[in-house]
Design a protein around this motif. Structure first.
Motif, PDB file in Angstrom:
ATOM      1  N   TRP A  54       0.846  -1.182   0.000  1.00 38.80           N
ATOM      2  CA  TRP A  54       0.000   0.000   0.000  1.00 38.80           C
ATOM      3  C   TRP A  54       0.885   1.236   0.000  1.00 38.80           C
ATOM      4  O   TRP A  54       2.079   1.158   0.281  1.00 38.80           O
ATOM      5  CB  TRP A  54      -1.024  -0.021   1.126  1.00 38.80           C
ATOM      6  CG  TRP A  54      -0.528   0.085   2.547  1.00 38.80           C
ATOM      7  CD1 TRP A  54       0.318  -0.761   3.193  1.00 38.80           C
ATOM      8  CD2 TRP A  54      -0.881   1.079   3.500  1.00 38.80           C
ATOM      9  NE1 TRP A  54       0.505  -0.363   4.481  1.00 38.80           N
ATOM     10  CE2 TRP A  54      -0.227   0.783   4.704  1.00 38.80           C
ATOM     11  CE3 TRP A  54      -1.704   2.197   3.472  1.00 38.80           C
ATOM     12  CZ2 TRP A  54      -0.346   1.551   5.857  1.00 38.80           C
ATOM     13  CZ3 TRP A  54      -1.836   2.965   4.620  1.00 38.80           C
ATOM     14  CH2 TRP A  54      -1.168   2.638   5.786  1.00 38.80           C
ATOM     15  N   PHE A  55       0.332   2.386  -0.392  1.00 37.37           N
ATOM     16  CA  PHE A  55       1.117   3.585  -0.659  1.00 37.37           C
ATOM     17  C   PHE A  55       0.545   4.794   0.092  1.00 37.37           C
ATOM     18  O   PHE A  55      -0.062   5.674  -0.512  1.00 37.37           O
ATOM     19  CB  PHE A  55       1.135   3.867  -2.161  1.00 37.37           C
ATOM     20  CG  PHE A  55       1.658   2.724  -2.965  1.00 37.37           C
ATOM     21  CD1 PHE A  55       3.013   2.594  -3.202  1.00 37.37           C
ATOM     22  CD2 PHE A  55       0.797   1.750  -3.458  1.00 37.37           C
ATOM     23  CE1 PHE A  55       3.510   1.524  -3.933  1.00 37.37           C
ATOM     24  CE2 PHE A  55       1.280   0.679  -4.189  1.00 37.37           C
ATOM     25  CZ  PHE A  55       2.644   0.561  -4.422  1.00 37.37           C
ATOM     26  N   PRO A  56       0.726   4.856   1.397  1.00 40.44           N
ATOM     27  CA  PRO A  56       0.146   5.975   2.149  1.00 40.44           C
ATOM     28  C   PRO A  56       0.806   7.305   1.809  1.00 40.44           C
ATOM     29  O   PRO A  56       2.012   7.378   1.575  1.00 40.44           O
ATOM     30  CB  PRO A  56       0.409   5.588   3.602  1.00 40.44           C
ATOM     31  CG  PRO A  56       1.613   4.712   3.546  1.00 40.44           C
ATOM     32  CD  PRO A  56       1.498   3.962   2.253  1.00 40.44           C
ATOM     33  N   ARG A  57      -0.032   8.329   1.748  1.00 41.89           N
ATOM     34  CA  ARG A  57       0.428   9.708   1.600  1.00 41.89           C
ATOM     35  C   ARG A  57      -0.355  10.549   2.590  1.00 41.89           C
ATOM     36  O   ARG A  57      -1.392  10.146   3.090  1.00 41.89           O
ATOM     37  CB  ARG A  57       0.214  10.228   0.177  1.00 41.89           C
ATOM     38  CG  ARG A  57       1.060   9.507  -0.839  1.00 41.89           C
ATOM     39  CD  ARG A  57       1.140  10.187  -2.185  1.00 41.89           C
ATOM     40  NE  ARG A  57      -0.126  10.699  -2.684  1.00 41.89           N
ATOM     41  CZ  ARG A  57      -0.234  11.622  -3.636  1.00 41.89           C
ATOM     42  NH1 ARG A  57       0.845  12.138  -4.182  1.00 41.89           N
ATOM     43  NH2 ARG A  57      -1.413  12.026  -4.055  1.00 41.89           N
ATOM     44  N   SER A  58       0.156  11.719   2.851  1.00 43.98           N
ATOM     45  CA  SER A  58      -0.476  12.597   3.818  1.00 43.98           C
ATOM     46  C   SER A  58      -0.527  14.013   3.289  1.00 43.98           C
ATOM     47  O   SER A  58       0.347  14.431   2.525  1.00 43.98           O
ATOM     48  CB  SER A  58       0.345  12.573   5.120  1.00 43.98           C
ATOM     49  OG  SER A  58      -0.110  13.545   6.023  1.00 43.98           O
ATOM     50  N   CYS A  59      -1.526  14.756   3.731  1.00 42.82           N
ATOM     51  CA  CYS A  59      -1.494  16.193   3.484  1.00 42.82           C
ATOM     52  C   CYS A  59      -0.443  16.764   4.442  1.00 42.82           C
ATOM     53  O   CYS A  59      -0.120  16.156   5.467  1.00 42.82           O
ATOM     54  CB  CYS A  59      -2.870  16.822   3.700  1.00 42.82           C
ATOM     55  SG  CYS A  59      -3.520  16.758   5.382  1.00 42.82           S
ATOM     56  N   LEU A  60       0.118  17.904   4.098  1.00 44.09           N
ATOM     57  CA  LEU A  60       1.186  18.478   4.913  1.00 44.09           C
ATOM     58  C   LEU A  60       0.697  18.867   6.307  1.00 44.09           C
ATOM     59  O   LEU A  60       1.435  18.754   7.283  1.00 44.09           O
ATOM     60  CB  LEU A  60       1.811  19.677   4.200  1.00 44.09           C
ATOM     61  CG  LEU A  60       2.552  19.347   2.910  1.00 44.09           C
ATOM     62  CD1 LEU A  60       3.091  20.618   2.268  1.00 44.09           C
ATOM     63  CD2 LEU A  60       3.663  18.343   3.154  1.00 44.09           C
ATOM     64  N   ARG A  61      -0.548  19.312   6.401  1.00 41.97           N
ATOM     65  CA  ARG A  61      -1.098  19.699   7.704  1.00 41.97           C
ATOM     66  C   ARG A  61      -1.121  18.523   8.665  1.00 41.97           C
ATOM     67  O   ARG A  61      -0.683  18.608   9.808  1.00 41.97           O
ATOM     68  CB  ARG A  61      -2.504  20.292   7.527  1.00 41.97           C
ATOM     69  CG  ARG A  61      -3.004  20.975   8.799  1.00 41.97           C
ATOM     70  CD  ARG A  61      -4.428  21.502   8.633  1.00 41.97           C
ATOM     71  NE  ARG A  61      -5.302  20.502   9.231  1.00 41.97           N
ATOM     72  CZ  ARG A  61      -6.170  19.712   8.579  1.00 41.97           C
ATOM     73  NH1 ARG A  61      -6.323  19.801   7.312  1.00 41.97           N
ATOM     74  NH2 ARG A  61      -6.895  18.839   9.209  1.00 41.97           N
ATOM     75  N   CYS A  62      -1.615  17.374   8.194  1.00 39.66           N
ATOM     76  CA  CYS A  62      -1.666  16.189   9.057  1.00 39.66           C
ATOM     77  C   CYS A  62      -0.270  15.663   9.378  1.00 39.66           C
ATOM     78  O   CYS A  62       0.002  15.271  10.511  1.00 39.66           O
ATOM     79  CB  CYS A  62      -2.495  15.083   8.407  1.00 39.66           C
ATOM     80  SG  CYS A  62      -4.271  15.346   8.518  1.00 39.66           S
ATOM     81  N   ALA A  63       0.611  15.664   8.389  1.00 39.14           N
ATOM     82  CA  ALA A  63       1.976  15.198   8.638  1.00 39.14           C
ATOM     83  C   ALA A  63       2.621  16.046   9.726  1.00 39.14           C
ATOM     84  O   ALA A  63       3.285  15.522  10.628  1.00 39.14           O
ATOM     85  CB  ALA A  63       2.798  15.245   7.357  1.00 39.14           C
ATOM     86  N   GLY A  64       2.418  17.345   9.659  1.00 37.88           N
ATOM     87  CA  GLY A  64       2.968  18.235  10.682  1.00 37.88           C
ATOM     88  C   GLY A  64       2.372  17.972  12.053  1.00 37.88           C
ATOM     89  O   GLY A  64       3.086  17.952  13.056  1.00 37.88           O
ATOM     90  N   ALA A  65       1.071  17.768  12.097  1.00 34.95           N
ATOM     91  CA  ALA A  65       0.410  17.511  13.384  1.00 34.95           C
ATOM     92  C   ALA A  65       0.868  16.194  13.994  1.00 34.95           C
ATOM     93  O   ALA A  65       1.164  16.122  15.195  1.00 34.95           O
ATOM     94  CB  ALA A  65      -1.107  17.519  13.195  1.00 34.95           C
ATOM     95  N   TRP A  66       0.952  15.146  13.184  1.00 32.03           N
ATOM     96  CA  TRP A  66       1.403  13.854  13.706  1.00 32.03           C
ATOM     97  C   TRP A  66       2.874  13.885  14.073  1.00 32.03           C
ATOM     98  O   TRP A  66       3.310  13.253  15.037  1.00 32.03           O
ATOM     99  CB  TRP A  66       1.085  12.737  12.709  1.00 32.03           C
ATOM    100  CG  TRP A  66      -0.353  12.352  12.773  1.00 32.03           C
ATOM    101  CD1 TRP A  66      -1.385  12.880  12.046  1.00 32.03           C
ATOM    102  CD2 TRP A  66      -0.945  11.400  13.647  1.00 32.03           C
ATOM    103  NE1 TRP A  66      -2.571  12.299  12.411  1.00 32.03           N
ATOM    104  CE2 TRP A  66      -2.331  11.387  13.391  1.00 32.03           C
ATOM    105  CE3 TRP A  66      -0.439  10.538  14.621  1.00 32.03           C
ATOM    106  CZ2 TRP A  66      -3.212  10.557  14.078  1.00 32.03           C
ATOM    107  CZ3 TRP A  66      -1.325   9.703  15.300  1.00 32.03           C
ATOM    108  CH2 TRP A  66      -2.679   9.726  15.027  1.00 32.03           C
ATOM    109  N   ALA A  67       3.674  14.647  13.323  1.00 30.83           N
ATOM    110  CA  ALA A  67       5.089  14.799  13.659  1.00 30.83           C
ATOM    111  C   ALA A  67       5.245  15.537  14.985  1.00 30.83           C
ATOM    112  O   ALA A  67       6.109  15.210  15.800  1.00 30.83           O
ATOM    113  CB  ALA A  67       5.819  15.544  12.544  1.00 30.83           C
ATOM    114  N   HIS A  68       4.385  16.522  15.228  1.00 26.48           N
ATOM    115  CA  HIS A  68       4.417  17.278  16.481  1.00 26.48           C
ATOM    116  C   HIS A  68       4.150  16.352  17.663  1.00 26.48           C
ATOM    117  O   HIS A  68       4.885  16.359  18.657  1.00 26.48           O
ATOM    118  CB  HIS A  68       3.387  18.410  16.404  1.00 26.48           C
ATOM    119  CG  HIS A  68       3.504  19.403  17.490  1.00 26.48           C
ATOM    120  ND1 HIS A  68       2.545  19.581  18.441  1.00 26.48           N
ATOM    121  CD2 HIS A  68       4.499  20.282  17.780  1.00 26.48           C
ATOM    122  CE1 HIS A  68       2.914  20.527  19.276  1.00 26.48           C
ATOM    123  NE2 HIS A  68       4.094  20.972  18.892  1.00 26.48           N
TER     124      HIS A  68
END
Length: 104
Positions: A54-68
């Motif tokens: 599978w090939f997950p991608r993220s919007c930048l907003r969610c990636a930033g929130a999860w990274a935080h």
């Protein structure tokens, strides 16, 4: 993206996402779609427990929130982060994702 960073980001299980998220057409966390190449973060080719791809991608907003969230979990328990944060590749990658997620 390094596997160690993906582990901190806590990708959802493939069974918990829909087909568009499995294909990378929608954000793996918020289901926003369609994701555009210039505004999506490729989280790399992943394997399900049964060996399917599978090939997950993220919007930048969610990636930033999860990274935080991930950085708050990672940094206190990482010896490198507590000694000299600039030498921890996981911490640095998470910090960069946070910054990307905050850009307009």
């Amino acid at each position: 993206m390094p596997a160690e960073v993906l582990a901190v980001l806590l990708l959802p299980a493939p069974d918990d996402v829909d087909d568009s998220q499995l294909r990378g057409a929608a954000c793996v966390w918020c289901e926003s779609s369609p994701l555009e190449t210039e505004t999506a973060l490729d989280l790399g080719e992943q394997k399900t427990p049964t060996g399917e791809t599978w090939f997950p991608r993220s919007c930048l907003r969610c990636a930033g929130a999860w990274a935080h969230h991930g950085l708050f979990d990672h940094a206190p328990t990482c010896e490198q982060c507590t000694d000299e944060a600039s030498r921890c590749e996981i911490g640095l990658t998470l910090y960069r994702l946070i910054r990307q997620g905050r850009r307009p």
